[in-house]
Design a protein around this motif. Structure first.
Motif, PDB file in Angstrom:
ATOM      1  N   ILE A 177     -13.029  18.745   8.158  1.00  0.00           N
ATOM      2  CA  ILE A 177     -11.876  19.534   7.742  1.00  0.00           C
ATOM      3  C   ILE A 177     -11.385  18.980   6.414  1.00  0.00           C
ATOM      4  O   ILE A 177     -11.313  17.765   6.249  1.00  0.00           O
ATOM      5  N   MET A 178     -11.064  19.841   5.459  1.00  0.00           N
ATOM      6  CA  MET A 178     -10.554  19.376   4.176  1.00  0.00           C
ATOM      7  C   MET A 178      -9.039  19.194   4.249  1.00  0.00           C
ATOM      8  O   MET A 178      -8.266  20.048   3.846  1.00  0.00           O
ATOM      9  N   GLY A 179      -8.658  18.045   4.818  1.00  0.00           N
ATOM     10  CA  GLY A 179      -7.229  17.724   4.908  1.00  0.00           C
ATOM     11  C   GLY A 179      -6.947  16.517   4.037  1.00  0.00           C
ATOM     12  O   GLY A 179      -7.440  15.428   4.299  1.00  0.00           O
ATOM     13  N   ILE A 180      -6.152  16.723   2.991  1.00  0.00           N
ATOM     14  CA  ILE A 180      -5.976  15.643   2.017  1.00  0.00           C
ATOM     15  C   ILE A 180      -5.230  14.457   2.611  1.00  0.00           C
ATOM     16  O   ILE A 180      -5.570  13.308   2.354  1.00  0.00           O
ATOM     17  N   SER A 181      -4.195  14.725   3.437  1.00  0.00           N
ATOM     18  CA  SER A 181      -3.436  13.592   3.979  1.00  0.00           C
ATOM     19  C   SER A 181      -4.333  12.735   4.868  1.00  0.00           C
ATOM     20  O   SER A 181      -4.245  11.513   4.850  1.00  0.00           O
ATOM     21  N   GLY A 182      -5.231  13.368   5.621  1.00  0.00           N
ATOM     22  CA  GLY A 182      -6.136  12.611   6.484  1.00  0.00           C
ATOM     23  C   GLY A 182      -7.170  11.848   5.679  1.00  0.00           C
ATOM     24  O   GLY A 182      -7.444  10.675   5.935  1.00  0.00           O
ATOM     25  N   ILE A 183      -7.715  12.511   4.671  1.00  0.00           N
ATOM     26  CA  ILE A 183      -8.731  11.873   3.830  1.00  0.00           C
ATOM     27  C   ILE A 183      -8.121  10.662   3.115  1.00  0.00           C
ATOM     28  O   ILE A 183      -8.712   9.598   3.060  1.00  0.00           O
ATOM     29  N   ALA A 184      -6.892  10.829   2.610  1.00  0.00           N
ATOM     30  CA  ALA A 184      -6.258   9.745   1.853  1.00  0.00           C
ATOM     31  C   ALA A 184      -5.752   8.635   2.769  1.00  0.00           C
ATOM     32  O   ALA A 184      -6.001   7.455   2.506  1.00  0.00           O
ATOM     33  N   SER A 185      -5.082   8.995   3.870  1.00  0.00           N
ATOM     34  CA  SER A 185      -4.439   7.942   4.673  1.00  0.00           C
ATOM     35  C   SER A 185      -5.467   7.025   5.324  1.00  0.00           C
ATOM     36  O   SER A 185      -5.205   5.842   5.529  1.00  0.00           O
ATOM     37  N   ARG A 186      -6.656   7.552   5.615  1.00  0.00           N
ATOM     38  CA  ARG A 186      -7.674   6.700   6.244  1.00  0.00           C
ATOM     39  C   ARG A 186      -8.360   5.763   5.252  1.00  0.00           C
ATOM     40  O   ARG A 186      -9.212   4.971   5.629  1.00  0.00           O
ATOM     41  N   LEU A 187      -7.972   5.877   3.979  1.00  0.00           N
ATOM     42  CA  LEU A 187      -8.469   4.921   2.992  1.00  0.00           C
ATOM     43  C   LEU A 187      -7.518   3.733   2.867  1.00  0.00           C
ATOM     44  O   LEU A 187      -7.811   2.758   2.186  1.00  0.00           O
ATOM     45  N   LEU A 188      -6.356   3.833   3.519  1.00  0.00           N
ATOM     46  CA  LEU A 188      -5.403   2.728   3.496  1.00  0.00           C
ATOM     47  C   LEU A 188      -5.712   1.848   4.709  1.00  0.00           C
ATOM     48  O   LEU A 188      -6.273   2.331   5.693  1.00  0.00           O
ATOM     49  N   PRO A 189      -5.368   0.563   4.634  1.00  0.00           N
ATOM     50  CA  PRO A 189      -5.671  -0.290   5.780  1.00  0.00           C
ATOM     51  C   PRO A 189      -4.918   0.184   7.036  1.00  0.00           C
ATOM     52  O   PRO A 189      -3.746   0.554   6.898  1.00  0.00           O
ATOM     53  N   PRO A 190      -5.507   0.161   8.216  1.00  0.00           N
ATOM     54  CA  PRO A 190      -6.905  -0.187   8.525  1.00  0.00           C
ATOM     55  C   PRO A 190      -7.872   0.908   8.029  1.00  0.00           C
ATOM     56  O   PRO A 190      -7.775   2.050   8.469  1.00  0.00           O
ATOM     57  N   ILE A 191      -8.771   0.522   7.134  1.00  0.00           N
ATOM     58  CA  ILE A 191      -9.655   1.473   6.471  1.00  0.00           C
ATOM     59  C   ILE A 191     -10.722   1.999   7.430  1.00  0.00           C
ATOM     60  O   ILE A 191     -11.317   1.238   8.182  1.00  0.00           O
ATOM     61  N   SER A 192     -10.928   3.298   7.402  1.00  0.00           N
ATOM     62  CA  SER A 192     -11.919   3.896   8.290  1.00  0.00           C
ATOM     63  C   SER A 192     -13.324   3.600   7.774  1.00  0.00           C
ATOM     64  O   SER A 192     -13.522   3.350   6.583  1.00  0.00           O
ATOM     65  N   THR A 193     -14.309   3.600   8.668  1.00  0.00           N
ATOM     66  CA  THR A 193     -15.665   3.193   8.286  1.00  0.00           C
ATOM     67  C   THR A 193     -16.319   4.192   7.323  1.00  0.00           C
ATOM     68  O   THR A 193     -17.200   3.826   6.556  1.00  0.00           O
ATOM     69  N   ASP A 194     -15.895   5.467   7.374  1.00  0.00           N
ATOM     70  CA  ASP A 194     -16.519   6.449   6.487  1.00  0.00           C
ATOM     71  C   ASP A 194     -15.691   6.635   5.207  1.00  0.00           C
ATOM     72  O   ASP A 194     -15.408   7.738   4.780  1.00  0.00           O
ATOM     73  N   TRP A 195     -15.351   5.470   4.610  1.00  0.00           N
ATOM     74  CA  TRP A 195     -14.463   5.514   3.450  1.00  0.00           C
ATOM     75  C   TRP A 195     -15.166   6.025   2.193  1.00  0.00           C
ATOM     76  O   TRP A 195     -14.512   6.482   1.271  1.00  0.00           O
ATOM     77  N   LEU A 196     -16.512   5.974   2.164  1.00  0.00           N
ATOM     78  CA  LEU A 196     -17.213   6.303   0.920  1.00  0.00           C
ATOM     79  C   LEU A 196     -17.034   7.758   0.489  1.00  0.00           C
ATOM     80  O   LEU A 196     -16.636   8.039  -0.637  1.00  0.00           O
ATOM     81  N   TRP A 197     -17.337   8.701   1.402  1.00  0.00           N
ATOM     82  CA  TRP A 197     -17.208  10.102   0.988  1.00  0.00           C
ATOM     83  C   TRP A 197     -15.754  10.457   0.726  1.00  0.00           C
ATOM     84  O   TRP A 197     -15.451  11.275  -0.141  1.00  0.00           O
ATOM     85  N   ARG A 198     -14.834   9.820   1.481  1.00  0.00           N
ATOM     86  CA  ARG A 198     -13.406  10.077   1.248  1.00  0.00           C
ATOM     87  C   ARG A 198     -13.016   9.672  -0.173  1.00  0.00           C
ATOM     88  O   ARG A 198     -12.310  10.403  -0.874  1.00  0.00           O
ATOM     89  N   SER A 199     -13.494   8.485  -0.603  1.00  0.00           N
ATOM     90  CA  SER A 199     -13.179   8.024  -1.957  1.00  0.00           C
ATOM     91  C   SER A 199     -13.806   8.953  -2.990  1.00  0.00           C
ATOM     92  O   SER A 199     -13.185   9.262  -4.001  1.00  0.00           O
ATOM     93  N   ALA A 200     -15.064   9.386  -2.713  1.00  0.00           N
ATOM     94  CA  ALA A 200     -15.748  10.259  -3.672  1.00  0.00           C
ATOM     95  C   ALA A 200     -14.983  11.573  -3.821  1.00  0.00           C
ATOM     96  O   ALA A 200     -14.779  12.077  -4.924  1.00  0.00           O
ATOM     97  N   PHE A 201     -14.519  12.126  -2.685  1.00  0.00           N
ATOM     98  CA  PHE A 201     -13.760  13.380  -2.727  1.00  0.00           C
ATOM     99  C   PHE A 201     -12.478  13.208  -3.551  1.00  0.00           C
ATOM    100  O   PHE A 201     -12.183  14.003  -4.445  1.00  0.00           O
ATOM    101  N   LEU A 202     -11.726  12.144  -3.248  1.00  0.00           N
ATOM    102  CA  LEU A 202     -10.458  11.929  -3.959  1.00  0.00           C
ATOM    103  C   LEU A 202     -10.696  11.631  -5.441  1.00  0.00           C
ATOM    104  O   LEU A 202      -9.900  12.035  -6.297  1.00  0.00           O
TER     105      LEU A 202
END
Lengths: 139, 153
Positions: free
Chosen positions: A28-53
């Motif tokens: 799902i393209m949800g920006i708050s979810g994509i962004a908040s999971r890059l903050l600690p505790p960082i989710s394991t699939d942080w790479l594509w999230r960072s690339a998207f942002l």
């Protein structure tokens, strides 16, 4: 009329992005979810999230580089209001599991009952806040 | 490939925000000012986006798995709990105070960092705090909700 057409076109582009993210990444393209999971505790699939942002951050710069035009960004609220607003947006989108993109665009398109409720609530509160600040308290 | 495609989709999304005018907080506030000098145009952003997404999502119904991932991750929850009311309520107030929601905040902060940075950093702080279990349980609304949940269980 021009504004309405641009809004519709821009919306269609946003929709296309949502469909492509589902087709390629299954998300799902949800920006708050994509962004908040890059903050600690960082989710394991942080790479594509960072690339998207990174793409979201890069687009206005690329546009300015190519066209020489900067997107119009007019902020009317002072720093104190920005800090309060930012904090509420951050807290609220994580508590409610989504924002305008995740609940609004993707959730409404899936006819998710949670997203319909969430979108209704944030729209009403946003309308109410603007009404109070502009027409009752007078800003 | 997965990362490149995520980057390009991020670009596309952000161009959508710029084209539509969603990136401009003053325009968003004018859209939210329904009972004032209402600028209705941004309603068409949601209209266009939902139209394309609903058709697009449906076209994916027969796809077994995404191109670059092992499976689709689609929210399965259907319960309406207190957080689903309280969260969007807080978000709506914040959105109405400034005119920025998370997507446009990212696009705007790179374009004019000086004017948007305060909002952006506060937003990240809010996200961080809301994900902390210790503060989550201390939020007044959170504890009311957890209390009610205990009773129901």
């Amino acid at each position: 009329m021009h504004d309405f057409l641009m809004a519709f076109l821009g919306g269609a582009v946003i929709g296309l992005a949502a469909v492509l993210l589902m087709a390629t990444n299954g998300s799902i393209m949800g920006i708050s979810g994509i962004a908040s999971r890059l903050l600690p505790p960082i989710s394991t699939d942080w790479l594509w999230r960072s690339a998207f942002l990174a793409g979201v951050l890069a687009a206005p710069l690329i546009m300015t580089l190519i066209t020489g035009i900067q997107p119009v960004i007019e902020i009317t609220s002072n720093v104190a209001l920005q800090l309060i607003g930012g904090l509420l947006v951050g807290l609220g989108t994580v508590m409610g599991n989504g924002c305008t993109s995740g609940h609004g665009v993707c959730g409404l398109s899936r006819l998710s009952n949670r997203s319909i409720v969430a979108t209704g609530v944030f729209m009403i509160f946003a309308f109410g806040t603007v009404y109070l600040s502009r027409h009752v308290l007078g800003a | 490939m997965k990362l490149l495609s995520a980057f390009c989709i991020g670009l596309l999304f952000s161009f959508g925000l710029i084209i539509s005018g969603m990136i401009n907080p003053a325009k968003v506030l004018a859209f939210l000012d329904v009972l004032g000098a209402w600028d209705a145009s941004l309603a068409f952003v949601m209209g266009g986006a939902v139209l394309v997404t609903s058709i697009g999502y449906r076209s994916l119904d027969n796809q077994v798995k995404p191109l670059f991932a092992s499976g689709f991750s689609i929210p399965t929850r259907t319960d309406i709990d207190g957080n689903l009311i309280a969260g969007p309520a807080l978000f709506g107030i914040g959105w109405g105070l400034v005119g920025l929601c998370p997507g446009p905040a990212f696009a705007a902060v790179s374009s004019s960092p000086k004017s948007v940075l305060a909002f952006f950093l506060a937003m990240l702080l809010g996200m961080y705090l809301a994900r902390m279990p210790w503060i989550n349980s201390k939020l007044p609304l959170g504890s009311v909700i957890n209390y009610r949940r205990k009773i129901h269980e």
